[in-house]
Design an enzyme around this catalytic site. Structure first.
Site, PDB file in Angstrom:
ATOM      1  N   LEU A 148      12.429  11.626  -3.688  1.00  0.00           N
ATOM      2  CA  LEU A 148      11.704  11.637  -2.418  1.00  0.00           C
ATOM      3  C   LEU A 148      10.693  10.502  -2.464  1.00  0.00           C
ATOM      4  CD1 LEU A 148      10.843  15.441  -1.883  1.00  0.00           C
ATOM      5  CD2 LEU A 148      12.675  14.142  -0.781  1.00  0.00           C
ATOM      6  N   ASP A 149      10.427   9.874  -1.326  1.00  0.00           N
ATOM      7  CA  ASP A 149       9.380   8.863  -1.280  1.00  0.00           C
ATOM      8  C   ASP A 149       8.042   9.490  -1.660  1.00  0.00           C
ATOM      9  OD1 ASP A 149      11.233   7.034  -0.402  1.00  0.00           O
ATOM     10  OD2 ASP A 149      10.683   7.226   1.718  1.00  0.00           O
ATOM     11  N   ARG A 150       7.149   8.670  -2.142  1.00  0.00           N
ATOM     12  CA  ARG A 150       5.849   9.151  -2.607  1.00  0.00           C
ATOM     13  C   ARG A 150       5.109   9.947  -1.529  1.00  0.00           C
ATOM     14  NH1 ARG A 150       1.213   5.382  -5.521  1.00  0.00           N
ATOM     15  NH2 ARG A 150      -0.275   7.054  -5.933  1.00  0.00           N
ATOM     16  N   THR A 152       6.397  11.476   1.046  1.00  0.00           N
ATOM     17  CA  THR A 152       7.188  12.582   1.600  1.00  0.00           C
ATOM     18  C   THR A 152       6.934  13.843   0.794  1.00  0.00           C
ATOM     19  OG1 THR A 152       8.920  11.034   2.280  1.00  0.00           O
ATOM     20  CG2 THR A 152       9.522  13.360   2.177  1.00  0.00           C
ATOM     21  N   ARG A 250      13.180   6.917   7.670  1.00  0.00           N
ATOM     22  CA  ARG A 250      12.065   6.103   8.154  1.00  0.00           C
ATOM     23  C   ARG A 250      12.552   4.881   8.932  1.00  0.00           C
ATOM     24  NH1 ARG A 250       8.556   5.503   2.677  1.00  0.00           N
ATOM     25  NH2 ARG A 250       7.123   4.386   4.066  1.00  0.00           N
TER      26      ARG A 250
END
Length: 322
Positions: A148-150, A152, A250
């Site tokens: 997961l993105d930081r 998110t 995104r």
């Protein structure tokens, strides 16, 4: 003539780095050699590990390998004398107990908070996986099943067995199961349900930052977006990943004219500043639901986690302003 530094060092013999020859067991078989070294060389910077691989200091069965080499049971890995922390050195990674949504012998599903990277690297000394390992020193195997993105928040799977990790990776590559997110976007979303199919290409900015853009030369990417609730100038949407490209949701939303609130890479700085003034200082993207077969038993599994309080409070504020 070699120069000896023996009289200049105060390190104890047990903390001095030395060459190690490690034989790969079935538990580690199938893992990339770089990920294997990152796991067994805890505390060693990743840059040192990759430099050692490129320089031929890391060898498998006496031969040079690339970082993406997949280890096989019985392989003998030469681990060069990378500096390892002494047993009594202070722990460099602070242990952390993240909320557990589900756990069994094969995997643990946690609720990752926003603002925490899933792993160290790219200017981050440690992430979720390093902190979970630090909190569970008795665990023989803990590896990320996906990322997961930081910024998110939400559901993140960590495999506790090699066979579970391989099965989970296969599922992610094949887009098996369903991964559903919730996002607050700028604008009044048009359709109740919309398929976004746009190829995505990774690139580096002049400053060396990783980004993604829609490009015909990119990899196929498919996101299904549904309208959940309208707030006038903003919309809460659901986003289902049918492929798993970097920054996919995104970029797909931003390229459609509906950037995610708080997105520092693909969103508006003015929007970020506005919401920051309201006390909301994160990206509004949350991994809310996972539907996958169990990696070992094949049983259908469903995991859910609600929106974090900061997101819920923001929606209440927007509802009040409508």
């Amino acid at each position: 003539m070699p120069v000896s530094f023996a009289r200049k060092t105060t390190a104890r013999p047990e903390s001095r780095p030395s060459v190690r020859m490690l034989t790969i067991d079935h538990e580690s078989a199938g893992q990339r050699v770089d990920n294997f070294l990152i796991r067994v060389c805890k505390g060693v910077p990743k840059s040192h590990i990759y430099k050692a691989i490129r320089g031929g200091q890391v060898r498998v069965n006496k031969g040079r390998v690339q970082a993406d080499y997949r280890l096989a049971a019985g392989d003998v890995v030469r681990v060069p004398p990378l500096r390892m922390p002494a047993p009594d050195e202070p722990r460099r990674v602070p242990p952390a107990a993240f909320p557990v949504v589900y756990e069994d012998d094969a995997m643990v599903v946690i609720d990752k908070p926003s603002g925490v990277a899933v792993h160290g690297g790219s200017g981050v000394s440690f992430g979720v996986i390093e902190q979970v390992r630090a909190a569970r020193p008795e665990a023989r195997f803990l590896e990320l099943a996906h990322r997961l993105d930081r910024e998110t928040s939400g559901l993140l799977i960590i495999a506790k067995q090699r066979k579970a990790l391989v099965a989970l990776h296969d599922m992610m590559r094949q887009s098996a199961g369903r991964k559903l997110y919730q996002a607050l976007v700028v604008g009044d979303w048009v359709n109740d349900r919309q398929h976004i199919r746009k190829p995505l290409l990774k690139f580096l900015t002049p400053g060396g930052e990783r980004r993604v853009k829609v490009d015909p030369l990119g990899k196929p990417a498919h996101t299904i977006v549904t309208c959940l609730k309208r707030f006038g100038r903003y919309t809460l949407v659901g986003a289902e990943l049918r492929t798993g490209r970097t920054h996919q949701i995104r970029v797909h939303l931003a390229s459609s004219g509906f950037p995610i609130v708080g997105d520092d890479k693909y969103g508006s700085e003015a929007v970020r500043d506005h919401f920051a003034s309201l006390g909301f200082k994160r990206m509004f993207l949350h991994a809310a639901r996972l539907e996958i077969p169990h990696p070992v038993t094949g049983e259908a599994m469903v995991f859910e986690t609600p929106l974090p309080p900061a997101c819920v409070n923001l929606l209440r504020l927007l509802e009040h302003e409508k």
